[in-house]
Motif scaffolding. Structure first.
Motif, PDB file in Angstrom:
ATOM      1  N   GLY A 185       6.253 -17.729 -22.356  1.00  0.00           N
ATOM      2  CA  GLY A 185       7.149 -17.737 -23.395  1.00  0.00           C
ATOM      3  C   GLY A 185       8.209 -16.653 -22.938  1.00  0.00           C
ATOM      4  N   LYS A 186       7.875 -15.673 -22.434  1.00  0.00           N
ATOM      5  CA  LYS A 186       8.801 -14.837 -21.946  1.00  0.00           C
ATOM      6  C   LYS A 186      10.070 -15.237 -20.727  1.00  0.00           C
ATOM      7  CE  LYS A 186       6.177 -10.533 -22.408  1.00  0.00           C
ATOM      8  NZ  LYS A 186       5.461  -9.410 -21.673  1.00  0.00           N
ATOM      9  N   LEU A 187       9.624 -16.124 -20.363  1.00  0.00           N
ATOM     10  CA  LEU A 187      10.538 -16.890 -18.986  1.00  0.00           C
ATOM     11  C   LEU A 187      11.331 -17.934 -19.762  1.00  0.00           C
ATOM     12  CD1 LEU A 187      11.386 -17.504 -16.274  1.00  0.00           C
ATOM     13  CD2 LEU A 187       9.532 -19.208 -16.053  1.00  0.00           C
ATOM     14  N   LEU A 188      10.779 -18.651 -20.737  1.00  0.00           N
ATOM     15  CA  LEU A 188      11.509 -19.321 -21.531  1.00  0.00           C
ATOM     16  C   LEU A 188      12.484 -19.019 -22.526  1.00  0.00           C
ATOM     17  CD1 LEU A 188       8.848 -22.206 -22.148  1.00  0.00           C
ATOM     18  CD2 LEU A 188      10.507 -22.260 -20.515  1.00  0.00           C
ATOM     19  N   ASN A 189      12.254 -17.756 -22.993  1.00  0.00           N
ATOM     20  CA  ASN A 189      13.199 -17.076 -23.998  1.00  0.00           C
ATOM     21  C   ASN A 189      14.509 -16.554 -23.196  1.00  0.00           C
ATOM     22  OD1 ASN A 189      12.034 -17.519 -26.541  1.00  0.00           O
ATOM     23  ND2 ASN A 189      10.681 -15.528 -26.105  1.00  0.00           N
ATOM     24  N   LEU A 190      14.398 -16.469 -21.964  1.00  0.00           N
ATOM     25  CA  LEU A 190      15.212 -15.875 -20.846  1.00  0.00           C
ATOM     26  C   LEU A 190      16.458 -17.058 -20.978  1.00  0.00           C
ATOM     27  CD1 LEU A 190      13.802 -13.652 -18.428  1.00  0.00           C
ATOM     28  CD2 LEU A 190      15.292 -12.913 -20.376  1.00  0.00           C
ATOM     29  N   LEU A 191      15.829 -18.293 -20.720  1.00  0.00           N
ATOM     30  CA  LEU A 191      16.615 -19.386 -20.226  1.00  0.00           C
ATOM     31  C   LEU A 191      17.331 -19.960 -21.652  1.00  0.00           C
ATOM     32  CD1 LEU A 191      14.181 -21.556 -18.206  1.00  0.00           C
ATOM     33  CD2 LEU A 191      15.852 -19.728 -17.491  1.00  0.00           C
ATOM     34  N   PRO A 192      18.682 -20.330 -21.632  1.00  0.00           N
ATOM     35  CA  PRO A 192      19.435 -21.042 -22.467  1.00  0.00           C
ATOM     36  C   PRO A 192      18.805 -22.362 -22.895  1.00  0.00           C
ATOM     37  CG  PRO A 192      20.454 -21.427 -20.326  1.00  0.00           C
ATOM     38  CD  PRO A 192      19.413 -20.590 -20.169  1.00  0.00           C
ATOM     39  N   ASP A 193      18.935 -22.287 -24.302  1.00  0.00           N
ATOM     40  CA  ASP A 193      18.384 -23.465 -24.996  1.00  0.00           C
ATOM     41  C   ASP A 193      19.366 -23.701 -26.286  1.00  0.00           C
ATOM     42  OD1 ASP A 193      15.360 -24.749 -25.664  1.00  0.00           O
ATOM     43  OD2 ASP A 193      16.374 -24.279 -27.708  1.00  0.00           O
ATOM     44  N   THR A 194      19.277 -25.241 -26.468  1.00  0.00           N
ATOM     45  CA  THR A 194      20.246 -25.746 -27.505  1.00  0.00           C
ATOM     46  C   THR A 194      20.044 -25.365 -28.804  1.00  0.00           C
ATOM     47  OG1 THR A 194      19.616 -27.957 -27.244  1.00  0.00           O
ATOM     48  CG2 THR A 194      21.640 -27.245 -25.972  1.00  0.00           C
ATOM     49  N   GLY A 195      18.531 -25.440 -28.953  1.00  0.00           N
ATOM     50  CA  GLY A 195      17.868 -25.212 -30.424  1.00  0.00           C
ATOM     51  C   GLY A 195      18.020 -23.957 -30.749  1.00  0.00           C
ATOM     52  N   ARG A 196      17.918 -23.054 -29.947  1.00  0.00           N
ATOM     53  CA  ARG A 196      18.089 -21.768 -30.094  1.00  0.00           C
ATOM     54  C   ARG A 196      19.370 -21.315 -30.462  1.00  0.00           C
ATOM     55  NH1 ARG A 196      13.837 -20.459 -26.167  1.00  0.00           N
ATOM     56  NH2 ARG A 196      15.495 -20.507 -24.528  1.00  0.00           N
ATOM     57  N   LEU A 197      20.346 -21.881 -29.796  1.00  0.00           N
ATOM     58  CA  LEU A 197      21.887 -21.674 -30.056  1.00  0.00           C
ATOM     59  C   LEU A 197      22.227 -22.263 -31.243  1.00  0.00           C
ATOM     60  CD1 LEU A 197      24.757 -21.081 -28.942  1.00  0.00           C
ATOM     61  CD2 LEU A 197      24.735 -23.341 -28.202  1.00  0.00           C
ATOM     62  N   GLY A 198      21.618 -23.357 -31.949  1.00  0.00           N
ATOM     63  CA  GLY A 198      21.532 -23.829 -33.360  1.00  0.00           C
ATOM     64  C   GLY A 198      21.110 -22.885 -34.162  1.00  0.00           C
ATOM     65  N   ASP A 199      20.153 -22.272 -33.931  1.00  0.00           N
ATOM     66  CA  ASP A 199      19.286 -21.392 -34.981  1.00  0.00           C
ATOM     67  C   ASP A 199      20.096 -19.985 -35.265  1.00  0.00           C
ATOM     68  OD1 ASP A 199      17.441 -23.107 -35.148  1.00  0.00           O
ATOM     69  OD2 ASP A 199      15.920 -22.124 -33.858  1.00  0.00           O
TER      70      ASP A 199
END
Length: 263
Positions: free
Chosen positions: A229-243
């Motif tokens: 989870g920590k690794l994925l949280n560091l990477l850009p994600d379009t879903g999180r950008l939308g949130d």
């Protein structure tokens, strides 16, 4: 015009719009001011990386969503009010009306009615002509709640409101016209609840928050404790950008509504 400008102008303050502006600045200054261009590119990248970061996104969203979590079982009330914004019209090739990202609102409202939380459900939402078009959103919501077992006799509609302020004003008129006590279970997205509660209270309505459509849950937060989870949280994600963008939209909306005296 206010409605159109309220949709247009904030776009340039959201992460994607702001990054685009910075990239345009970089292109304009590339030849004569290469240092300015480099700074603009760096800032654009920083904006996108921060806005799509898991920790940043969760923190910003949670700051709004977790303000009105019910501490106990929801009480009974004279009416349930469901705010629009989560239903798509029956535009071809859709075979029927569909729920959008915020569609949990109408589903949860119908669930609360079937649990006996209120004898009446008020569906509030019009439809912007230049956005989707079609019948009022309240009419589309009515089709869905009827399919879920809510009788037509229990449904009241506000088919003209185009923003949260108009939702509250029109619901107040419906309550007064039908001699219903101004105490309601207010159903909307958790992210949208702080602004909604404040507006309804300003209209003299005792609104009991019944939030739904949570973007951040305890499960999301637990994911951050694992190395994956920590690794994925560091990477850009379009879903999180939308949130993150949705949360910023709410904060901007709160500011604008406060300036207009609606809160």
């Amino acid at each position: 015009m206010f409605l159109f400008l309220s949709k247009l102008l904030p776009v340039f303050l959201y992460p994607l719009g702001l990054a685009c502006i910075l990239m345009i600045v970089a292109l304009v200054t590339l030849w004569k001011r290469p240092r300015w261009s480099a700074i603009a590119i760096f800032l654009a990248l920083l904006v996108l990386l921060l806005a799509s970061n898991g920790w940043v996104s969760n923190a910003v969203v949670r700051s709004l969503e977790w303000q009105n979590i019910p501490a106990a079982e929801l009480p009974q009330a004279p009416a349930i009010v469901v705010l629009g914004g989560g239903v798509l019209p029956k535009n071809p090739p859709r075979p029927w009306v569909e729920v959008a990202q915020e569609g949990d609102r109408v589903l949860y409202g119908a669930k609360l009615y079937r649990e006996g939380k209120a004898p009446t459900i008020i569906l509030s939402g019009g439809r912007i002509d230049w956005k989707n078009g079609g019948p009022s959103e309240s009419q589309d919501m009515a089709e869905i709640v009827e399919a879920m077992g809510v009788p037509k006799s229990a449904i009241l509609q506000d088919p003209t409101s185009l923003n949260t302020y108009e939702n509250a004003v029109n619901v107040k008129k419906i309550l007064d016209t039908k001699n219903i006590e101004r105490r309601v279970l207010l159903v909307t997205s958790a992210l949208h609840m702080p602004r909604s509660i404040a507006i309804f209270k300003r209209q003299g309505i005792e609104a009991i928050p019944a939030p739904t459509d949570f973007l951040v849950t305890e499960g999301n937060l637990k994911e951050q404790d694992t190395w994956q989870g920590k690794l994925l949280n560091l990477l850009p994600d379009t879903g999180r950008l939308g949130d993150t963008t949705r949360a910023l939209k709410e904060y901007i909306g709160i500011g604008i509504y406060r300036l207009r005296g609606w809160l």
